[in-house]
Design an enzyme around this catalytic site. Structure first.
Site, PDB file in Angstrom:
ATOM      1  N   ALA A   2     -18.579   0.194  12.219  1.00  0.00           N
ATOM      2  CA  ALA A   2     -18.223  -0.007  11.254  1.00  0.00           C
ATOM      3  C   ALA A   2     -19.573  -0.216  10.346  1.00  0.00           C
ATOM      4  O   ALA A   2     -20.634  -0.797  10.825  1.00  0.00           O
ATOM      5  CB  ALA A   2     -17.566  -1.563  11.262  1.00  0.00           C
TER       6      ALA A   2
ATOM      7  N   TYR B  42     -17.328   9.404   9.673  1.00  0.00           N
ATOM      8  CA  TYR B  42     -17.556   8.270   9.085  1.00  0.00           C
ATOM      9  C   TYR B  42     -17.555   7.127   9.985  1.00  0.00           C
ATOM     10  O   TYR B  42     -17.564   5.889   9.528  1.00  0.00           O
ATOM     11  CB  TYR B  42     -17.158   8.156   7.643  1.00  0.00           C
ATOM     12  CG  TYR B  42     -17.659   9.303   6.952  1.00  0.00           C
ATOM     13  CD1 TYR B  42     -18.788   9.049   6.205  1.00  0.00           C
ATOM     14  CD2 TYR B  42     -17.168  10.553   6.960  1.00  0.00           C
ATOM     15  CE1 TYR B  42     -19.712  10.117   5.679  1.00  0.00           C
ATOM     16  CE2 TYR B  42     -18.085  11.803   6.240  1.00  0.00           C
ATOM     17  CZ  TYR B  42     -19.212  11.381   5.546  1.00  0.00           C
ATOM     18  OH  TYR B  42     -19.817  12.347   5.026  1.00  0.00           O
TER      19      TYR B  42
ATOM     20  N   GLU C  27     -21.027  -0.704  19.273  1.00  0.00           N
ATOM     21  CA  GLU C  27     -21.209   0.838  18.389  1.00  0.00           C
ATOM     22  C   GLU C  27     -22.235   1.708  19.008  1.00  0.00           C
ATOM     23  O   GLU C  27     -22.169   2.748  18.928  1.00  0.00           O
ATOM     24  CB  GLU C  27     -21.718   0.304  17.091  1.00  0.00           C
ATOM     25  CG  GLU C  27     -20.597  -0.519  16.147  1.00  0.00           C
ATOM     26  CD  GLU C  27     -21.331  -1.029  14.768  1.00  0.00           C
ATOM     27  OE1 GLU C  27     -20.511  -1.035  13.722  1.00  0.00           O
ATOM     28  OE2 GLU C  27     -22.489  -1.012  14.856  1.00  0.00           O
TER      29      GLU C  27
ATOM     30  N   ARG D  18     -11.437   4.637   7.380  1.00  0.00           N
ATOM     31  CA  ARG D  18     -10.545   3.267   7.391  1.00  0.00           C
ATOM     32  C   ARG D  18      -9.416   3.158   6.396  1.00  0.00           C
ATOM     33  O   ARG D  18      -8.436   3.633   6.542  1.00  0.00           O
ATOM     34  CB  ARG D  18     -11.306   2.192   7.621  1.00  0.00           C
ATOM     35  CG  ARG D  18     -10.531   1.076   7.948  1.00  0.00           C
ATOM     36  CD  ARG D  18     -11.338  -0.467   8.164  1.00  0.00           C
ATOM     37  NE  ARG D  18     -10.479  -1.653   8.746  1.00  0.00           N
ATOM     38  CZ  ARG D  18      -9.941  -2.436   7.982  1.00  0.00           C
ATOM     39  NH1 ARG D  18     -10.204  -2.371   6.741  1.00  0.00           N
ATOM     40  NH2 ARG D  18      -9.398  -3.251   8.298  1.00  0.00           N
TER      41      ARG D  18
ATOM     42  N   HIS E 138      -2.856   0.156   4.758  1.00  0.00           N
ATOM     43  CA  HIS E 138      -4.128   1.161   4.756  1.00  0.00           C
ATOM     44  C   HIS E 138      -3.811   2.675   4.379  1.00  0.00           C
ATOM     45  O   HIS E 138      -3.758   3.431   5.209  1.00  0.00           O
ATOM     46  CB  HIS E 138      -4.838   1.028   5.908  1.00  0.00           C
ATOM     47  CG  HIS E 138      -5.579  -0.177   6.270  1.00  0.00           C
ATOM     48  ND1 HIS E 138      -6.272  -0.419   7.341  1.00  0.00           N
ATOM     49  CD2 HIS E 138      -5.628  -1.265   5.460  1.00  0.00           C
ATOM     50  CE1 HIS E 138      -6.837  -1.483   7.267  1.00  0.00           C
ATOM     51  NE2 HIS E 138      -6.371  -2.172   6.164  1.00  0.00           N
TER      52      HIS E 138
ATOM     53  N   GLY F 292     -13.811  -2.206   4.896  1.00  0.00           N
ATOM     54  CA  GLY F 292     -14.051  -2.567   6.073  1.00  0.00           C
ATOM     55  C   GLY F 292     -13.021  -3.469   6.617  1.00  0.00           C
ATOM     56  O   GLY F 292     -12.267  -3.938   5.820  1.00  0.00           O
TER      57      GLY F 292
ATOM     58  N   ASP G 241      -5.934   4.491   7.519  1.00  0.00           N
ATOM     59  CA  ASP G 241      -5.671   4.761   8.795  1.00  0.00           C
ATOM     60  C   ASP G 241      -4.440   3.919   9.267  1.00  0.00           C
ATOM     61  O   ASP G 241      -4.321   3.622  10.335  1.00  0.00           O
ATOM     62  CB  ASP G 241      -6.925   4.135   9.916  1.00  0.00           C
ATOM     63  CG  ASP G 241      -7.037   2.348   9.663  1.00  0.00           C
ATOM     64  OD1 ASP G 241      -6.386   1.929   8.778  1.00  0.00           O
ATOM     65  OD2 ASP G 241      -7.994   1.864  10.373  1.00  0.00           O
TER      66      ASP G 241
ATOM     67  N   ASP H  15     -25.284  -0.148  14.132  1.00  0.00           N
ATOM     68  CA  ASP H  15     -26.318  -1.425  14.485  1.00  0.00           C
ATOM     69  C   ASP H  15     -25.895  -2.369  15.392  1.00  0.00           C
ATOM     70  O   ASP H  15     -26.732  -3.348  15.658  1.00  0.00           O
ATOM     71  CB  ASP H  15     -26.911  -1.946  12.916  1.00  0.00           C
ATOM     72  CG  ASP H  15     -25.569  -2.450  12.150  1.00  0.00           C
ATOM     73  OD1 ASP H  15     -24.585  -2.478  12.813  1.00  0.00           O
ATOM     74  OD2 ASP H  15     -25.589  -2.714  11.265  1.00  0.00           O
TER      75      ASP H  15
ATOM     76  N   GLU I  62     -17.607   0.112   2.665  1.00  0.00           N
ATOM     77  CA  GLU I  62     -18.548   1.190   2.347  1.00  0.00           C
ATOM     78  C   GLU I  62     -18.380   2.278   1.128  1.00  0.00           C
ATOM     79  O   GLU I  62     -17.279   2.124   0.815  1.00  0.00           O
ATOM     80  CB  GLU I  62     -18.225   2.204   3.781  1.00  0.00           C
ATOM     81  CG  GLU I  62     -18.607   1.513   5.064  1.00  0.00           C
ATOM     82  CD  GLU I  62     -18.407   2.420   6.250  1.00  0.00           C
ATOM     83  OE1 GLU I  62     -17.687   3.748   5.805  1.00  0.00           O
ATOM     84  OE2 GLU I  62     -18.585   2.271   7.451  1.00  0.00           O
TER      85      GLU I  62
ATOM     86  N   GLN J 254       0.663  -1.254  -0.139  1.00  0.00           N
ATOM     87  CA  GLN J 254       0.107  -0.007   0.314  1.00  0.00           C
ATOM     88  C   GLN J 254       0.825   1.459   0.147  1.00  0.00           C
ATOM     89  O   GLN J 254       0.409   2.151   0.674  1.00  0.00           O
ATOM     90  CB  GLN J 254      -1.140   0.007   1.289  1.00  0.00           C
ATOM     91  CG  GLN J 254      -1.892  -1.499   1.093  1.00  0.00           C
ATOM     92  CD  GLN J 254      -3.235  -0.965   1.822  1.00  0.00           C
ATOM     93  OE1 GLN J 254      -3.716   0.082   1.752  1.00  0.00           O
ATOM     94  NE2 GLN J 254      -4.082  -2.071   1.890  1.00  0.00           N
TER      95      GLN J 254
ATOM     96  N   TYR K 128     -23.176   0.627   9.631  1.00  0.00           N
ATOM     97  CA  TYR K 128     -24.451   1.351  10.143  1.00  0.00           C
ATOM     98  C   TYR K 128     -24.124   1.114  11.724  1.00  0.00           C
ATOM     99  O   TYR K 128     -23.277   0.234  12.156  1.00  0.00           O
ATOM    100  CB  TYR K 128     -25.773   0.778   9.969  1.00  0.00           C
ATOM    101  CG  TYR K 128     -26.088   0.564   8.233  1.00  0.00           C
ATOM    102  CD1 TYR K 128     -25.968   1.912   7.628  1.00  0.00           C
ATOM    103  CD2 TYR K 128     -25.689  -0.116   7.411  1.00  0.00           C
ATOM    104  CE1 TYR K 128     -26.211   2.031   6.196  1.00  0.00           C
ATOM    105  CE2 TYR K 128     -25.893  -0.638   6.155  1.00  0.00           C
ATOM    106  CZ  TYR K 128     -26.093   0.816   5.440  1.00  0.00           C
ATOM    107  OH  TYR K 128     -26.259   0.837   4.381  1.00  0.00           O
TER     108      TYR K 128
HETATM  109 CA   LIG Z   1     -17.954   4.299   8.276  1.00  0.00          CA
HETATM  110 CA   LIG Z   2     -21.969  -1.843  12.437  1.00  0.00          CA
END
Ligand SMILES: [Ca+2]
Ligand SMILES: [Ca+2]
Ligand SMILES: [Ca+2]
Length: 476
Positions: free
Chosen positions: A292, A286, A332, A252, A168, A270, A187, A296, A276, A99, A294
């Site tokens: 990561a 973000y 999260e 990320r 990354h 991810g 990152d 959720d 994403e 990278q 949503y």
């Molecule tokens: Ca994100």
């Molecule tokens: Ca999530």
């Protein structure tokens, strides 16, 4: 669904919904449940033997302008016969890993228009330590194109000393409609694999003293916005009371970056799930590494390895699957971020209990993106085109009308992704010819992709190549 078989889409949507409704977990990796578009294309290898092609742009001269990450050069490829002309080799590029090297490139919108702006901007890594040790850094440099010599010359460094790690790196550079340059920064792989004891800095913002000292160490997991001379635009967002080059944060590994009109989209990798696509707004957070995809609480919990106590991080063995009790973890839903902005598309969001070990990472490995603006293919106008590495396809996502009116609902920004151009390769970037009929994809020299059996393979069919996909007819 413009140009897409409704039947196929319905089947796939129903399969995922059914899994949730019944409390069942997915029994296969979602990347194999791909919707392919019905249109027909013929494929041709334009050229090979490129050393890590990374960015491909359509030049105003009708050539493909390509950065070679490992080759440290910008090569112009004639799309008709594949012949190559090296515009510049940048000896200063430092490249040893997967990278780093010569990464992104942005052609000035007025290149070859006789306006005195024959400029090309590149992002690359270099060794910032003049001594024997290596201090990996990134810089943004401007070259001037000499059309008679077909050569890039007159290098001017506009922003140097950007942090760059061993993983990354982001590295995409694009011109905005506002005349600013936008640069994506990864990152550095911190808090992950070999860098697991490095704190992840994607949420960190600079102090005023750091900005005044040109200390850009917080520019990790960010999208930057700069004036073309490298200075900080006066209308960049104030973040924690400080204006810097930072336009958005909590990213990320954003390897794709593109403007669709006034809208900036990024694509990013991810960790094991939730690649994403984001609609990037000034001052947006973000989420990474706290969230990561949503917010959720599905299949992701932030584990901060560097904060392990009492066992120091260095005494631990990194594992995605087995996180020692000494490593602090945070759900999260326990992150309360002021400008959290969820993605507009994920590849892929999976429920708790999805079996990563057996089914593999639920990811597609997104890279370069472009916007399709032609009317040549029915239904394609105003679509995002996303090149992917692991999936080895290009996803087309219609940009919905709501996106243009800044509708804040992320679910209404993009239509469902439809796949095209599947081969046994890793796609790093894509560009469409102005005729809207020909698509050029550049391929990685090595790595893994989904093979014809559906499982991952390492024997790439066309490594380091430019492939053309030419539209032949509508499938509808
Ligand atoms: Ca994100
Ligand atoms: Ca999530
Ligand atoms: Ca050195």
């Amino acid at each position: 669904m413009r140009g897409v078989s409704p039947l196929v889409v319905v089947l796939i949507g129903a399969g995922i919904l059914a899994a949730h409704a019944q409390g069942n977990l997915p029994t296969q990796n979602p990347r194999v449940v791909t919707t392919y578009g019905p249109e027909s294309f013929v494929t041709r290898v334009v050229t090979t033997d490129l050393a890590g092609p990374w960015e491909v742009a359509w030049g105003p001269d009708g050539f493909l302008w390509i950065t070679e990450r490992v080759g440290k050069r910008i090569t112009r490829v004639n799309p008709a016969d594949g012949s190559k002309t090296v515009a510049v080799t940048i000896d200063e590029v430092y490249q040893t890993l997967s990278q780093d090297g010569l990464l992104g490139m942005a052609l000035h919108p007025d290149l070859l228009k006789g306006k005195g702006s024959d400029y090309v901007y590149v992002a690359y890594t270099y060794d910032g330590d003049p001594g024997s040790s290596v201090n990996l850094r990134m810089k943004i440099r401007r070259y001037t194109y000499e059309p008679l010599m077909q050569r890039l010359s007159g290098p001017v460094d506009i922003l140097a000393g950007l942090p760059h790690g061993t993983d990354h790196g982001g590295g995409r550079v694009v011109f905005g409609p506002d005349g600013k340059l936008y640069v994506s920064r990864g990152d550095q792989g911190s808090n992950f694999l070999a860098n697991y004891c490095n704190p992840n800095r994607a949420q960190d913002l600079p102090t005023l003293a750091e900005v005044q000292a040109a200390d850009w160490s917080t520019y990790q997991g960010k999208i930057l916005r700069l004036n073309v001379d490298g200075s900080i635009p006066r209308d960049n967002p104030m973040l924690n009371g400080v204006r810097s080059h930072i336009y958005s944060y909590g990213h990320r590994n954003p390897q794709g970056l593109v403007f669709a009109g006034n809208r900036l989209f990024d694509s990013e990798h991810g960790e094991s799930i939730d690649d994403e696509v984001n609609l990037v707004a000034a001052g947006g957070n973000y989420g990474w590494p706290l969230i990561a995809g949503y917010q959720d609480d599905q299949s992701y919990v932030y584990s901060n390895w560097s904060a392990s106590s009492p066992q120091p991080c260095a005494s631990l063995t990194f594992s995605v699957f087995n996180v020692p009790a000494s490593v602090p973890r945070q759900k999260e839903s326990d992150a309360h971020l002021t400008n959290f902005t969820p993605p507009v598309q994920t590849f892929f969001t999976v429920p708790n209990g999805y079996d990563l070990r057996t089914l593999g990472n639920a990811t597609t490995a997104p890279a370069g993106m472009k916007v399709y603006t032609s009317r040549a293919i029915p239904g394609w106008r105003d679509s995002l085109l996303l090149a992917t590495m692991i999936s080895g396809v290009v996803f087309r996502m219609p940009i919905l009308e709501n996106a243009k009116s800044q509708n804040p609902n992320p679910k209404t920004q993009l239509g469902a992704p439809v796949a095209y151009f599947k081969t046994g390769n890793r796609y790093r970037d894509i560009v469409a010819a102005p005729d809207g009929l020909r698509f050029f994809v550049v391929t990685d020299p090595d790595g893994r992709t989904v093979g014809s059996s559906g499982s991952l393979v390492r024997d790439l069919v066309n490594p380091g190549a430019v492939l053309e996909f030419r539209y032949t007819r509508s499938g509808t």
